[in-house]
Every structure is written in C-alpha cells, then in structure tokens.
Scaffold this motif. Structure first.
Motif, short mmCIF file in Angstrom:
data_model
loop_
_atom_site.label_atom_id
_atom_site.label_comp_id
_atom_site.label_asym_id
_atom_site.label_seq_id
_atom_site.Cartn_x
_atom_site.Cartn_y
_atom_site.Cartn_z
N HIS A 25 25.12 -18.62 5.95
CA HIS A 25 24.05 -18.41 6.93
C HIS A 25 22.90 -17.68 6.25
O HIS A 25 23.07 -17.10 5.18
CB HIS A 25 24.57 -17.62 8.13
N GLU A 26 21.74 -17.71 6.89
CA GLU A 26 20.58 -17.02 6.31
C GLU A 26 20.36 -15.69 7.02
O GLU A 26 20.50 -15.59 8.24
CB GLU A 26 19.32 -17.89 6.45
N VAL A 27 20.00 -14.69 6.24
CA VAL A 27 19.62 -13.40 6.82
C VAL A 27 18.12 -13.22 6.64
O VAL A 27 17.59 -13.39 5.54
CB VAL A 27 20.42 -12.26 6.15
N GLU A 71 13.91 -4.20 1.36
CA GLU A 71 14.69 -3.59 0.25
C GLU A 71 16.16 -3.46 0.64
O GLU A 71 17.05 -3.77 -0.14
CB GLU A 71 14.12 -2.22 -0.11
N ARG A 72 16.40 -2.96 1.85
CA ARG A 72 17.80 -2.79 2.28
C ARG A 72 18.53 -4.13 2.42
O ARG A 72 19.69 -4.26 2.04
CB ARG A 72 17.86 -2.00 3.60
N LEU A 73 17.83 -5.12 2.96
CA LEU A 73 18.47 -6.44 3.11
C LEU A 73 18.79 -7.06 1.76
O LEU A 73 19.86 -7.65 1.58
CB LEU A 73 17.59 -7.38 3.93
N ARG A 74 17.87 -6.91 0.82
CA ARG A 74 18.12 -7.47 -0.52
C ARG A 74 19.34 -6.80 -1.14
O ARG A 74 20.16 -7.45 -1.79
CB ARG A 74 16.89 -7.27 -1.40
N GLU A 75 19.44 -5.49 -0.93
CA GLU A 75 20.57 -4.73 -1.48
C GLU A 75 21.88 -5.14 -0.78
O GLU A 75 22.87 -5.42 -1.44
CB GLU A 75 20.28 -3.25 -1.27
N GLN A 117 22.51 -8.85 -1.62
CA GLN A 117 22.42 -9.22 -3.05
C GLN A 117 21.55 -10.45 -3.24
O GLN A 117 21.92 -11.42 -3.90
CB GLN A 117 23.83 -9.46 -3.63
N LEU A 118 20.36 -10.39 -2.62
CA LEU A 118 19.43 -11.52 -2.69
C LEU A 118 18.15 -11.11 -3.39
O LEU A 118 17.71 -9.96 -3.28
CB LEU A 118 19.09 -12.02 -1.28
N GLU A 119 17.54 -12.05 -4.08
CA GLU A 119 16.27 -11.81 -4.75
C GLU A 119 15.14 -11.69 -3.73
O GLU A 119 14.24 -10.88 -3.86
CB GLU A 119 15.94 -12.99 -5.69
N ARG A 120 15.22 -12.54 -2.72
CA ARG A 120 14.08 -12.63 -1.81
C ARG A 120 14.55 -12.87 -0.38
O ARG A 120 15.50 -13.61 -0.15
CB ARG A 120 13.18 -13.80 -2.28
N ILE A 121 13.88 -12.24 0.56
CA ILE A 121 14.10 -12.51 1.98
C ILE A 121 12.91 -13.36 2.42
O ILE A 121 11.77 -12.93 2.35
CB ILE A 121 14.15 -11.19 2.79
N SER A 157 -1.43 -9.58 7.53
CA SER A 157 -0.99 -8.71 6.43
C SER A 157 0.43 -9.04 5.97
O SER A 157 0.79 -8.77 4.84
CB SER A 157 -1.11 -7.23 6.81
N LEU A 158 1.24 -9.65 6.83
CA LEU A 158 2.62 -9.96 6.44
C LEU A 158 2.80 -11.41 5.95
O LEU A 158 3.85 -11.75 5.41
CB LEU A 158 3.58 -9.73 7.62
N SER A 159 1.78 -12.24 6.15
CA SER A 159 1.98 -13.68 5.93
C SER A 159 2.23 -14.07 4.48
O SER A 159 2.75 -15.15 4.23
CB SER A 159 0.81 -14.48 6.51
N ASN A 160 1.85 -13.21 3.54
CA ASN A 160 2.16 -13.53 2.13
C ASN A 160 3.53 -13.05 1.70
O ASN A 160 3.99 -13.39 0.61
CB ASN A 160 1.09 -12.96 1.21
N ARG A 161 4.16 -12.22 2.53
CA ARG A 161 5.50 -11.72 2.19
C ARG A 161 6.60 -12.73 2.54
O ARG A 161 7.65 -12.74 1.93
CB ARG A 161 5.81 -10.45 3.00
N PHE A 162 6.35 -13.49 3.61
CA PHE A 162 7.40 -14.37 4.14
C PHE A 162 6.90 -15.81 4.24
O PHE A 162 5.72 -16.04 4.49
CB PHE A 162 7.84 -13.89 5.53
#
Ligand SMILES: [Zn+2]
Length: 259
Positions: free
Chosen positions: A97-99, A126-130, A133-137, A154-159
């Motif tokens: 599944h995807e987180v 950061e917490r989700l990646r940890e 164990q994923l490179e990117r959310i 402001s968030l559209s380039n992150r996701f």
C-alpha cells in the motif's frame, strides 16, 4: 465532516464560498486524459481499524490503497478509535500500500502561515520517510481537506498530487494541488453517491478518488463499513475500472511534480 479531533473547519456561508473559490483558483493546473478509468481508495489519519479492516478488505480483493498519515497522531486516541502505530504504517508499505503525507500536527492549513505549514510538512515527511524507509513521499492530503491558494502553491512542488475534499471525478483540466475526491462516511447517501460516480467514471474515464477514516461494523460519523468497501470494490472490478494507489494512478494519469 473531516476530523481527527474536536476541531471543525468553519461551516459559515463565507467559508463555503471561500472553499469553492480556492478550488477554482488552480495552483498547479494540468490535464488528465485517460483511456481507462482509475479508482483510488484512500484513508486519512489511519485509525487502527483502517489498518486492520480497511487494508484487510483491500488485500482480500488484491488491490492497493493509499493511507494519508498525520505523524503527530500516531498511536493516539481519537473520536475514530485509536490511531495506528508507526509499526503498522510500515507494515502497510511492506504489504504494497502507499503511505502519503497528511501534516504532522493535523491543523487547518487554510488558516495557517506559510512558515508554520512548511515546518509542519517537513516534520511529517521526514518522519514518514524514516518510518517507511522511503526516499520520497509522493502524495499528500490536506488535513480536514482545507487549503488556500497560497498553501497549494507553496506545497505543489513537494508532492505529485495533493487531495482536497470537494467531490468530483478528476478529468480534463484539473488542479494537481487540489484533486477532487468523494468522502465515504456515515451520511445516508455516501455509498450511493460513490456507486453512481463509478457508473459516471465508467462512461467517461478519468481519475476518481474516494476517502474514508475508520472502518468497522459500527464506524464513527467519519468512517465506513467493510461491507460498503467491498460493494464499491466489487462494482469497480465488475466495470473493469483499475484500482490503484495514488502515486501509481498519478503516473498513469501523466501527472508530474514540476508540471
Ligand atoms: Zn485527517
């Protein structure tokens, strides 16, 4: 009706108009032209029942879903029952599944300053990646579904994708920073609305997203039953609709972060 706690976004006339204006003001416009219909099934906050019963139903039908996690809520009590643990979130990823991100502190991004949002989302990712164990959310859903044009921008380039809560099928010109979605909750017509939207999706392919919270025989007003989920999956499969988690669906739909 989107809540992990007692906070409720304003239901005033002004707030409703404002919400529609925000949806219309696209921060990351892009086109979705699909030959085949796609359904994405998601859960916000991830109460333990969504982990046990929600993911359980998806696994039974061999489909993968998306779980949007507010890391600050993990392991805490809520009006939807106890929240999943970090170990359970990791297990969802291990089961395919995807987180996705959903803020750390689960506050209303429509009413927050840009710096406050940036700091909160940084912690969440950061917490989700940890944990996972994923490179990117890749995927994000706004807490309470609330946002502003500035927050979207402001968030559209992150996701790759950001999910809102106004209902509708994503096709034609859409805002990748505020995708439409149908809520599956305790309202009497909620399941019927999703089932009839599946017929619409079958007739005119696009990307349809649904979201819920807890999943049990007696769900909270924000949740749904295992039977409703099964009915939706069975109907989607009988209509030959692909059921995909958010990031995979976004790729099929041709969405990219820097559109
Ligand atoms: Zn939430």
């Amino acid at each position: 009706m989107i809540a992990a706690d007692k906070y409720q976004p304003s239901r005033s006339f002004y707030a409703k108009i404002n919400r529609r204006m925000t949806q219309m003001r696209q921060a990351a416009p892009t086109r979705i032209d699909l030959d085949r219909p796609i359904l994405t099934i998601t859960f916000d906050d991830c109460p333990q029942s969504a982990f046990h019963k929600g993911a359980g139903v998806l696994d039974k039908y061999g489909v993968k879903g998306g779980f949007y996690i507010a890391t600050g809520l993990l392991g805490r009590a809520s009006c939807m029952g106890p929240m999943a643990s970090a170990a359970q979130v990791r297990e969802l990823v291990n089961r395919g599944h995807e987180v996705g991100a959903h803020s750390h502190a689960h506050f209303d991004y429509a009413c927050a300053e840009r710096e406050q949002i940036e700091a909160d989302i940084q912690t969440n990712v950061e917490r989700l990646r940890e944990i996972c164990q994923l490179e990117r959310i890749e995927s994000f859903a706004f807490p309470y579904g609330e946002t502003s044009y500035q927050a979207k921008k402001s968030l559209s380039n992150r996701f790759t994708t950001m999910r809102g809560l106004l209902p509708g099928i994503n096709r034609g010109t859409v805002d990748r920073a505020q995708l439409r979605s149908f809520e599956l909750d305790g309202l009497p017509d909620s399941v019927a609305n999703v089932l009839s939207a599946l017929d619409d999706l079958h007739r005119a392919p696009g990307w349809m997203i649904i979201f819920s919270h807890d999943v049990s025989e007696k769900p909270s007003q924000f949740g749904t039953t295992p039977q409703a989920l099964e009915e939706i999956i069975q109907k989607a499969q009988s209509l030959d609709i692909d059921i995909l988690p958010p990031a995979l669906a976004a790729r099929k739909a041709g969405l990219v972060t820097h559109a």
